[in-house]
Structures are given as C-alpha cells and as structure tokens.
Design a protein around this motif. Structure first.
Motif, PDB file in Angstrom:
ATOM      1  N   LEU A  75     -55.401 -28.695 -42.127  1.00  0.00           N
ATOM      2  CA  LEU A  75     -55.548 -28.081 -43.443  1.00  0.00           C
ATOM      3  C   LEU A  75     -54.970 -26.668 -43.446  1.00  0.00           C
ATOM      4  CD1 LEU A  75     -56.618 -28.377 -46.298  1.00  0.00           C
ATOM      5  CD2 LEU A  75     -58.833 -27.535 -45.499  1.00  0.00           C
ATOM      6  N   LYS A  76     -55.187 -25.930 -42.347  1.00  0.00           N
ATOM      7  CA  LYS A  76     -54.607 -24.585 -42.235  1.00  0.00           C
ATOM      8  C   LYS A  76     -53.091 -24.640 -42.326  1.00  0.00           C
ATOM      9  CE  LYS A  76     -58.182 -23.086 -38.953  1.00  0.00           C
ATOM     10  NZ  LYS A  76     -58.396 -22.635 -37.564  1.00  0.00           N
ATOM     11  N   CYS A  77     -52.498 -25.550 -41.539  1.00  0.00           N
ATOM     12  CA  CYS A  77     -51.040 -25.658 -41.509  1.00  0.00           C
ATOM     13  C   CYS A  77     -50.485 -26.044 -42.879  1.00  0.00           C
ATOM     14  CB  CYS A  77     -50.611 -26.687 -40.468  1.00  0.00           C
ATOM     15  SG  CYS A  77     -50.879 -26.177 -38.750  1.00  0.00           S
ATOM     16  N   LYS A  78     -51.101 -27.036 -43.502  1.00  0.00           N
ATOM     17  CA  LYS A  78     -50.621 -27.502 -44.806  1.00  0.00           C
ATOM     18  C   LYS A  78     -50.698 -26.388 -45.844  1.00  0.00           C
ATOM     19  CE  LYS A  78     -52.041 -32.319 -44.011  1.00  0.00           C
ATOM     20  NZ  LYS A  78     -50.715 -32.934 -43.981  1.00  0.00           N
ATOM     21  N   ALA A  79     -51.852 -25.702 -45.899  1.00  0.00           N
ATOM     22  CA  ALA A  79     -52.044 -24.666 -46.914  1.00  0.00           C
ATOM     23  C   ALA A  79     -51.105 -23.485 -46.704  1.00  0.00           C
ATOM     24  CB  ALA A  79     -53.498 -24.194 -46.892  1.00  0.00           C
ATOM     25  N   LEU A  80     -51.009 -23.011 -45.453  1.00  0.00           N
ATOM     26  CA  LEU A  80     -50.211 -21.822 -45.179  1.00  0.00           C
ATOM     27  C   LEU A  80     -48.723 -22.067 -45.419  1.00  0.00           C
ATOM     28  CD1 LEU A  80     -52.006 -20.430 -41.997  1.00  0.00           C
ATOM     29  CD2 LEU A  80     -51.976 -19.426 -44.270  1.00  0.00           C
ATOM     30  N   PHE A  81     -48.188 -23.158 -44.892  1.00  0.00           N
ATOM     31  CA  PHE A  81     -46.758 -23.395 -45.034  1.00  0.00           C
ATOM     32  C   PHE A  81     -46.391 -23.833 -46.449  1.00  0.00           C
ATOM     33  CE2 PHE A  81     -46.903 -23.216 -40.454  1.00  0.00           C
ATOM     34  CZ  PHE A  81     -45.706 -22.577 -40.160  1.00  0.00           C
ATOM     35  N   TYR A  82     -47.316 -24.468 -47.144  1.00  0.00           N
ATOM     36  CA  TYR A  82     -47.077 -24.784 -48.556  1.00  0.00           C
ATOM     37  C   TYR A  82     -46.989 -23.500 -49.371  1.00  0.00           C
ATOM     38  CZ  TYR A  82     -47.841 -26.786 -53.212  1.00  0.00           C
ATOM     39  OH  TYR A  82     -47.728 -27.141 -54.534  1.00  0.00           O
ATOM     40  N   ILE A 143     -47.156 -30.397 -47.996  1.00  0.00           N
ATOM     41  CA  ILE A 143     -48.556 -30.817 -47.883  1.00  0.00           C
ATOM     42  C   ILE A 143     -48.654 -32.125 -47.109  1.00  0.00           C
ATOM     43  CG2 ILE A 143     -50.607 -31.502 -49.190  1.00  0.00           C
ATOM     44  CD1 ILE A 143     -49.663 -29.732 -51.457  1.00  0.00           C
ATOM     45  N   ILE A 144     -47.688 -32.997 -47.320  1.00  0.00           N
ATOM     46  CA  ILE A 144     -47.729 -34.323 -46.698  1.00  0.00           C
ATOM     47  C   ILE A 144     -47.293 -34.282 -45.237  1.00  0.00           C
ATOM     48  CG2 ILE A 144     -46.840 -36.686 -46.829  1.00  0.00           C
ATOM     49  CD1 ILE A 144     -46.363 -36.162 -49.846  1.00  0.00           C
ATOM     50  N   TYR A 145     -46.209 -33.539 -44.957  1.00  0.00           N
ATOM     51  CA  TYR A 145     -45.568 -33.663 -43.650  1.00  0.00           C
ATOM     52  C   TYR A 145     -45.897 -32.540 -42.664  1.00  0.00           C
ATOM     53  CZ  TYR A 145     -42.869 -37.367 -45.831  1.00  0.00           C
ATOM     54  OH  TYR A 145     -42.502 -38.525 -46.464  1.00  0.00           O
ATOM     55  N   THR A 146     -46.595 -31.488 -43.101  1.00  0.00           N
ATOM     56  CA  THR A 146     -46.994 -30.438 -42.168  1.00  0.00           C
ATOM     57  C   THR A 146     -48.286 -30.835 -41.468  1.00  0.00           C
ATOM     58  OG1 THR A 146     -46.020 -28.766 -43.612  1.00  0.00           O
ATOM     59  CG2 THR A 146     -47.505 -27.987 -41.886  1.00  0.00           C
ATOM     60  N   VAL A 147     -48.284 -30.791 -40.139  1.00  0.00           N
ATOM     61  CA  VAL A 147     -49.462 -31.183 -39.348  1.00  0.00           C
ATOM     62  C   VAL A 147     -49.672 -30.175 -38.229  1.00  0.00           C
ATOM     63  CG1 VAL A 147     -49.219 -33.642 -39.833  1.00  0.00           C
ATOM     64  CG2 VAL A 147     -48.042 -32.655 -37.853  1.00  0.00           C
ATOM     65  N   ALA A 148     -50.881 -30.174 -37.681  1.00  0.00           N
ATOM     66  CA  ALA A 148     -51.155 -29.358 -36.499  1.00  0.00           C
ATOM     67  C   ALA A 148     -50.514 -30.011 -35.279  1.00  0.00           C
ATOM     68  CB  ALA A 148     -52.663 -29.219 -36.305  1.00  0.00           C
ATOM     69  N   HIS A 149     -50.276 -29.218 -34.239  1.00  0.00           N
ATOM     70  CA  HIS A 149     -49.680 -29.753 -33.016  1.00  0.00           C
ATOM     71  C   HIS A 149     -50.559 -30.854 -32.423  1.00  0.00           C
ATOM     72  CE1 HIS A 149     -46.200 -27.403 -32.773  1.00  0.00           C
ATOM     73  NE2 HIS A 149     -46.706 -26.303 -32.261  1.00  0.00           N
ATOM     74  N   SER A 159     -44.046 -23.495 -35.956  1.00  0.00           N
ATOM     75  CA  SER A 159     -44.799 -22.317 -35.518  1.00  0.00           C
ATOM     76  C   SER A 159     -45.504 -22.689 -34.219  1.00  0.00           C
ATOM     77  CB  SER A 159     -45.816 -21.875 -36.585  1.00  0.00           C
ATOM     78  OG  SER A 159     -46.968 -22.670 -36.545  1.00  0.00           O
ATOM     79  N   LYS A 160     -46.311 -21.741 -33.723  1.00  0.00           N
ATOM     80  CA  LYS A 160     -47.026 -21.982 -32.471  1.00  0.00           C
ATOM     81  C   LYS A 160     -48.063 -23.084 -32.617  1.00  0.00           C
ATOM     82  CE  LYS A 160     -49.440 -19.443 -28.809  1.00  0.00           C
ATOM     83  NZ  LYS A 160     -49.957 -18.121 -28.386  1.00  0.00           N
ATOM     84  N   TYR A 161     -48.578 -23.281 -33.837  1.00  0.00           N
ATOM     85  CA  TYR A 161     -49.666 -24.228 -34.043  1.00  0.00           C
ATOM     86  C   TYR A 161     -49.287 -25.416 -34.933  1.00  0.00           C
ATOM     87  CZ  TYR A 161     -52.525 -20.424 -32.210  1.00  0.00           C
ATOM     88  OH  TYR A 161     -53.034 -19.435 -31.414  1.00  0.00           O
ATOM     89  N   CYS A 162     -48.185 -25.335 -35.650  1.00  0.00           N
ATOM     90  CA  CYS A 162     -47.876 -26.337 -36.669  1.00  0.00           C
ATOM     91  C   CYS A 162     -46.512 -26.988 -36.447  1.00  0.00           C
ATOM     92  CB  CYS A 162     -47.906 -25.713 -38.063  1.00  0.00           C
ATOM     93  SG  CYS A 162     -49.463 -24.865 -38.436  1.00  0.00           S
ATOM     94  N   SER A 163     -46.391 -28.215 -36.938  1.00  0.00           N
ATOM     95  CA  SER A 163     -45.148 -28.972 -36.823  1.00  0.00           C
ATOM     96  C   SER A 163     -44.912 -29.749 -38.110  1.00  0.00           C
ATOM     97  CB  SER A 163     -45.228 -29.962 -35.657  1.00  0.00           C
ATOM     98  OG  SER A 163     -45.479 -29.305 -34.439  1.00  0.00           O
ATOM     99  N   LEU A 164     -43.680 -30.235 -38.230  1.00  0.00           N
ATOM    100  CA  LEU A 164     -43.340 -31.162 -39.302  1.00  0.00           C
ATOM    101  C   LEU A 164     -43.277 -32.558 -38.712  1.00  0.00           C
ATOM    102  CD1 LEU A 164     -40.538 -29.346 -41.352  1.00  0.00           C
ATOM    103  CD2 LEU A 164     -42.883 -29.793 -42.058  1.00  0.00           C
ATOM    104  N   SER A 165     -44.034 -33.479 -39.281  1.00  0.00           N
ATOM    105  CA  SER A 165     -44.005 -34.851 -38.786  1.00  0.00           C
ATOM    106  C   SER A 165     -42.705 -35.524 -39.214  1.00  0.00           C
ATOM    107  CB  SER A 165     -45.210 -35.635 -39.307  1.00  0.00           C
ATOM    108  OG  SER A 165     -45.178 -35.678 -40.714  1.00  0.00           O
TER     109      SER A 165
END
Length: 291
Positions: A75-82, A143-149, A159-165
């Motif tokens: 949720l952090k990754c999706k919200a921040l990168f969105y 929102i759909i494709y951003t996920v945590a590592h 980023s250090k914690y997030c990726s694109l699926s």
C-alpha cells in the motif's frame, strides 16, 4: 552516494520552503481579492503540486520515513509512486496552463483567444478539474503494478523497497503510448505558447524602443515582465524534462535497482520544482517589495 543523497535532501528542503512561501502568499492574495487574477490562482496551484511532489519523493528516499508509515508495504509503494506520477503530470499540465494564460492575457483584441479574457478565472477552475481527472486516470496503472519487493522474478526495481511487476507487453505499450502522447501534447503547447510570447516580446520591444529612449528612467511593463518570467520557466522546464527523459531511459535499460542512477534521476526531476518558486518570488514586485 551519501553526498548525493544529502544534496537531494538540501534541494528538497529549499524547494519545499520556497513553494510553501509562494503558496501562502498567493492564498492570502486570492483571499484579499474578490476577483483573483488567473496567474495568481495557477501559480498557487503549481506551488501546491510541487510541495506534494517534493514531500512524496522525499518520503520514498528516506528509509526512516518509509518505515514509519504503519501501512502494508504494498500500500505504501502504490500510494507513494501513484502520487509521484500524478504530481509530475500535474506539474507539466499546470506549467502549460500558465503559458496559455499568459498568451491569452497579452493577446490583442483581434486575436481569437482574447474572447476568453473576461472569464479566464472561471475557465481556469474547469481546466484544473480536467487536468486532475486526466492525470488521476492516466497514472492508474501505478496502483495496479507497483508492489513491494519480494522473491518474485521479472520485477523492475524503482526504489529500495518498491518494484514494478511484470505486465502484458500490449498493456505496457498502451500505457507508454498514452503517457508519451500526453506529455508531448502539453510540452508542444508550451513550445507553441513560447513562440507566440517571443514574437510578442520582439514586437513590444520595437514599439517601445522610441519611448524608452525618450525616458530617463525606462520601466518594464508588468505584462512584459510576466511574459518573460513564464517564458523563462517554460524554457527551463523543457530542458529539465529532456534531461529527465535521458536519465529515465538509461535507468530502464539497466532493468535493475541502481541507487546512484535513481538518486540522480530524482535530483534532476525535482530541479524544476525547486527553481520555479524562486523565479516567481524574484520576479514578483509584490513579493520583493514585502521582502
């Protein structure tokens, strides 16, 4: 690496403070005036967008701030990168609106767009609604494709914690084409507006050359000063945007998390958000008079 990150935090701090000052000044100005100027409303909107953009990217870069949010990592990754993508899109759109407003403001009565002068403040709120709707919808793929590592393969680190699926190649091409078309459209409008403003300044310079030569203390008209400010911002934005595209392309080619490349990308991507309020502040006689 550490010095680059410190430079980024310094840049973000200056940008947040300058945009906050500009935002509060224009909020006060709009509150005082019953009929606020379209430039004031648009500049206030641009300052707000840049504050959110700098705070969001600062949160992504800071380990402590990212961990302090008591939400699931996905949720952090999706919200921040969105938010980052939406704010960057709004920065482009608002700068484009600012250039179009200036073209309408300085245009003579014979020009087609001059018919919008009287209701420009009303139309600008409609324009804000359109650009917000456009950017919220066009960046929904984050929102759909951003996920945590995770241990999954075929992930592109952003980023250090997030990726694109991984996503379907056709869907990827559609989103890429839409994003590119949107950016090219607004940057193209900026360039067309800039050409018109350059023509206006050249014509204005020729017409006022004689009056300035006769005057002991020649002064720059408010319209000319505002046009020069917008022209400077648009030119600077286009240069920074081209640099950002080059760095983003190199990051995508690497296909993996590279802290140095991503830090440089954020540093370049936020230069406009940091410099633009300083340009507005230094060129606005009302602000310099107060300071």
């Amino acid at each position: 690496m550490l010095s680059l990150k410190n430079l980024y935090f310094f840049q973000a701090g200056i940008g947040i403070l300058a945009n906050a000052f500009l935002f509060l000044f224009h909020i006060f100005t709009i509150h005082q005036n019953h009929r606020p100027k379209p430039n004031d409303v648009t500049t206030c909107h641009l300052a707000f967008v840049h504050i959110v953009m700098l705070l969001t990217t600062l949160d992504i870069l800071s380990t402590n701030m990212f961990k302090s949010l008591n939400f699931p990592n996905d949720l952090k990754c999706k919200a921040l990168f969105y938010l980052v993508r939406v704010m960057r899109g709004l920065s482009i759109c608002t700068t484009c609106l600012l250039s179009i407003i200036q073209v309408i403001t300085i245009s003579p009565s014979t020009f087609y767009l001059s018919r919008f002068k009287q209701k420009l403040t009303k139309y600008i709120f409609h324009a804000f609604l359109c650009v917000w709707s456009l950017n919220l919808s066009s960046n929904s793929n984050m929102i759909i494709y951003t996920v945590a590592h995770s241990n999954m393969t075929n992930l592109l680190s952003i980023s250090k914690y997030c990726s694109l699926s991984s996503m379907n190649p056709i869907i990827l091409k559609i989103f890429f084409t839409l994003a590119l078309s949107q950016n090219i459209f607004f940057v193209g409008l900026m360039l067309l507006s800039s050409v018109y403003m350059v023509i206006f300044l050249s014509s204005h310079q020729r017409k006022s050359a004689y009056l300035h030569s006769m005057s002991i203390f020649p002064r720059t008209s408010p319209a000319k000063r505002a046009t020069q400010t917008v022209l400077l911002l648009v030119s600077f934005f286009v240069i920074v945007y081209c640099l950002d595209i080059i760095i983003s392309s190199s990051s995508a080619i690497l296909g993996k998390y590279n802290p140095v490349v991503l830090d440089v990308q954020r540093l370049v991507g936020n230069i406009y958000a940091t410099v633009s309020p300083l340009v507005f502040i230094s060129s606005d006689k009302r602000i310099t008079g107060i300071l």
